[in-house]
Design an enzyme around this catalytic site. Structure first.
Site, PDB file in Angstrom:
ATOM      1  CG  HIS A 187      -2.116  -0.929   1.001  1.00 55.44           C
ATOM      2  ND1 HIS A 187      -2.861  -1.433   2.034  1.00 55.44           N
ATOM      3  CD2 HIS A 187      -2.671  -1.445  -0.139  1.00 55.44           C
ATOM      4  CE1 HIS A 187      -3.823  -2.211   1.551  1.00 55.44           C
ATOM      5  NE2 HIS A 187      -3.722  -2.225   0.248  1.00 55.44           N
ATOM      6  NE  ARG A 288      -6.746  -2.579  -8.768  1.00 56.71           N
ATOM      7  CZ  ARG A 288      -5.807  -1.738  -9.218  1.00 56.71           C
ATOM      8  NH1 ARG A 288      -6.129  -0.469  -9.459  1.00 56.71           N
ATOM      9  NH2 ARG A 288      -4.583  -2.147  -9.419  1.00 56.71           N
ATOM     10  NE  ARG A 324     -10.176  -6.968 -10.405  1.00 56.91           N
ATOM     11  CZ  ARG A 324      -9.232  -6.621  -9.516  1.00 56.91           C
ATOM     12  NH1 ARG A 324      -7.995  -7.057  -9.674  1.00 56.91           N
ATOM     13  NH2 ARG A 324      -9.515  -5.827  -8.508  1.00 56.91           N
ATOM     14  CD  GLU A 424      -5.850 -12.915 -10.543  1.00 57.83           C
ATOM     15  OE1 GLU A 424      -5.284 -11.945 -10.036  1.00 57.83           O
ATOM     16  OE2 GLU A 424      -7.084 -12.982 -10.704  1.00 57.83           O
ATOM     17  CG  ASN A 447       1.110  -6.661  -8.912  1.00 60.14           C
ATOM     18  OD1 ASN A 447       2.167  -6.488  -9.501  1.00 60.14           O
ATOM     19  ND2 ASN A 447       0.185  -5.727  -8.832  1.00 60.14           N
ATOM     20  CG  ASP A 448      -2.902 -11.461  -6.966  1.00 60.37           C
ATOM     21  OD1 ASP A 448      -2.383 -11.359  -5.847  1.00 60.37           O
ATOM     22  OD2 ASP A 448      -4.013 -10.982  -7.240  1.00 60.37           O
ATOM     23  NE  ARG A 458      -0.132  -7.698  -3.655  1.00 64.17           N
ATOM     24  CZ  ARG A 458      -1.078  -7.609  -4.595  1.00 64.17           C
ATOM     25  NH1 ARG A 458      -0.954  -8.286  -5.706  1.00 64.17           N
ATOM     26  NH2 ARG A 458      -2.120  -6.835  -4.411  1.00 64.17           N
ATOM     27  CB  CYS A 495      -3.607  -5.239 -15.836  1.00 68.90           C
ATOM     28  SG  CYS A 495      -4.203  -6.755 -15.075  1.00 68.90           S
TER      29      CYS A 495
END
Length: 570
Positions: A187, A288, A324, A424, A447-448, A458, A495
């Site tokens: 974050h 999102r 998404r 992912e 990322n995932d 992560r 993405c």
């Protein structure tokens, strides 16, 4: 003296170190209360509600990415299961502060053991817990200094930073962020990029910097320099200026020899659309939709959803808008659905598309709203004589071709011709050849994908090297997916935030990725980096990176084939 971490938000920050120390002490084991339990229960519940309200209010004031993050945190503070747990402990004569601590501990241990998607929420959970305990005990919370509107911006340093503390700061107040924990997708990283504040995370020894020390932070290279000389400052500023001057803020994404690569923006809600347009986004690569569903007792209506989706389509006439579908479940429960049964590892449980399979009416309403929005946008474009946006809809957390086909069929039945899935989960990569044949496009969430492939949370600074998108194994997974998509004539996007690195963007293109999506602030640098190199150079860079043995070697090998990038060193 120099320290080094991972640069996650570009730019140069210079200021006096403000080290965020101290913590809310753990309430004593065995602490009890006097009198009947009801007032103690009410006191605890009131503190939880007050913290939830404060978090949501801060998110509303901050907007953008911070709004989504803090809204999810507010939902955690009012989680019915948590409230029940606190009350039950109070009924056992445990004082409210200790009851809160123990109730959160149960959830904290669950998230920490889960790792991955849920593990990244542990620091957030600790912050919520401490805020509630502070309200109950009167203990002050560690917090950044108040903005008095005077003096040089400071460099904020901490083990980790709570979104509630950083969301309302700005680059007029904070010159840079430095944390010992966190990673490229923490974050701190997400919010610093949204704020335009340089940031370095996973920086060992940062909190040992003496308060007041003059600190130079280079968010491009990850360097943190203590008591820099004027010559040091000038070198870093000059290198950063060179990067900025070479940026191209408009026009389509393309390589130097004209190979087109659409550059799209990741969007967390309507407030992010203006920033994407200003940065020259050609569309939306990841919209999102969780903000529509979280923290409310009833599901959003089709009309409410349709209005939001239509605004995104209207912002990019003739462009691509990839939405998404709801990625809820796990640490993002929906209040209007029955509470989920306890799962031994919620990170690998019922979330994303799996939740839709359990509650298909939620998906039906979302797809209906998207279909109506697309129809209205097309009709408006015809009347205006302009091009309509191309709406593409994709599902998260897809593991098999059977799941992908079920979702694609549902989209097509609603008149949505472009249905895709997020890649992912490693299983989806291993069976990409069969998966891409049943959908219209795929988009890789690096990322995932990295945290599942490497079993590396992560949010953990200690595992940051495994979350490095330059890991050759991760590049292999991207290449496998892109090759399967190309062989079947299907687009393949990325993405994940790794696309925000210009060198990595070139490598992705060299691997066969056809679109790139990222935070809007990164678009000019990526557009510039691509425009400085040919497709052949991108392919050579990708081949060299995959042939390396470590992430560091992969990055160096790729950059040796990308001479148009500004050097990392200063």
């Amino acid at each position: 003296m120099n320290l080094r971490g991972a640069g996650v938000s570009p730019g140069i920050g210079l200021g006096a170190a403000y080290v965020l120390t101290g913590a809310v002490p753990e309430p004593a084991v065995g602490s009890t209360y006097e009198g009947p339990p009801e007032p103690e229960r009410e006191r605890a519940v009131a503190a939880l509600r007050q913290v939830a309200g404060e978090l949501e209010a801060r998110g509303n004031r901050a907007g953008g990415e911070a709004k989504e993050i803090l809204k999810a945190q507010a939902l955690i503070a009012e989680d019915p299961g948590l409230v029940v747990g606190v009350k039950a402990l109070i009924d056992e004569r445990i004082a409210a502060p200790r009851a809160v601590y123990q109730a959160f501990a149960k959830y904290r241990d669950m998230l920490a053991s889960a790792g991955g998607y849920l593990g990244e929420r542990v620091a957030d959970l600790d912050d919520i817990r401490d805020r509630v305990i502070a309200r109950l005990t009167g203990h002050p919370l560690p917090a950044p200094p108040p903005d008095r509107g005077t003096g040089e911006p400071y460099v904020l340093i901490a083990i980790d930073l709570a979104p509630a503390d950083t969301a309302l700061l700005s680059k007029d107040v904070v010159a840079a962020f430095v944390t010992e924990g966190g990673g490229p997708t923490s974050h701190t990283a997400i919010l610093s990029r949204a704020m335009g504040v340089p940031a370095v995370v996973a920086c060992p020894g940062a909190t040992e910097i003496p308060p007041g020390t003059r600190v130079l932070v280079d968010g491009n290279t990850g360097e943190v320099r203590l008591e820099p000389t004027e010559f040091d400052v000038a070198r870093h500023v000059s290198a950063n200026d060179a990067r900025r001057q070479r940026m191209t803020t408009g026009g389509p994404g393309r390589t130097r020899d004209g190979y087109l690569v659409q550059l799209l923006a990741n969007i967390g809600g309507p407030d992010d659309l203006d920033g994407a347009l200003a940065a020259g986004a050609e569309g939306v690569g990841l919209y999102r939709t969780e903000f529509l569903f979280l923290g409310r007792p009833d599901a959003p209506s089709v009309a409410e959803q349709e209005q939001v989706y239509r605004a995104a389509l209207a912002a990019f006439p003739g462009g691509r808008v990839v939405v998404r579908t709801l990625d809820a479940g796990a640490d993002k429960p929906l209040a209007f659905l029955p509470p989920a049964a306890p799962e031994p590892n919620p990170a690998l449980g019922e979330r994303g598309l799996r939740l839709f399979e359990k509650y298909p009416k939620v998906m039906d309403a979302q797809l209906e709203a998207l279909s109506v929005a697309a129809a209205v946008d097309r009709a408006g474009a015809v009347r205006a004589g302009t091009a309509a946006a191309e709406l593409q809809v994709m599902a998260p957390m897809v593991a098999t071709a059977q799941e992908a086909k079920w979702f694609a069929d549902a989209c097509h039945a609603r008149g949505l011709p472009q249905a895709g899935v997020m890649i992912e989960i490693p299983a989806a990569v291993l069976r990409a050849e069969s998966l891409v044949t049943v959908v219209d496009f795929v988009s890789i969430g690096t990322n995932d994908l990295a945290q599942y492939a490497f079993a590396a949370d992560r949010q953990s600074g200690a595992l940051g090297s495994l979350q490095d998108p330059w890991q050759p194994a991760l590049l292999d997974l991207v290449a496998m997916t892109a090759t399967a998509a190309a062989d079947n004539g299907k687009p393949c996007g990325v993405c994940g935030e790794s696309a925000a690195d210009p060198a990595m963007a070139c490598v992705f293109v060299g691997l066969g990725v056809t679109t790139l999506s990222m935070g809007a602030a990164a678009l000019p640098a990526v557009r510039t980096g691509l425009g400085a190199h040919t497709l052949d150079q991108c392919q050579l860079a990708a081949q060299a990176a995959r042939g390396a043995s470590t992430a560091a070697h992969a990055r160096a090998a790729a950059r040796s084939h990308l001479p148009g990038l500004v050097p990392l060193g200063v």
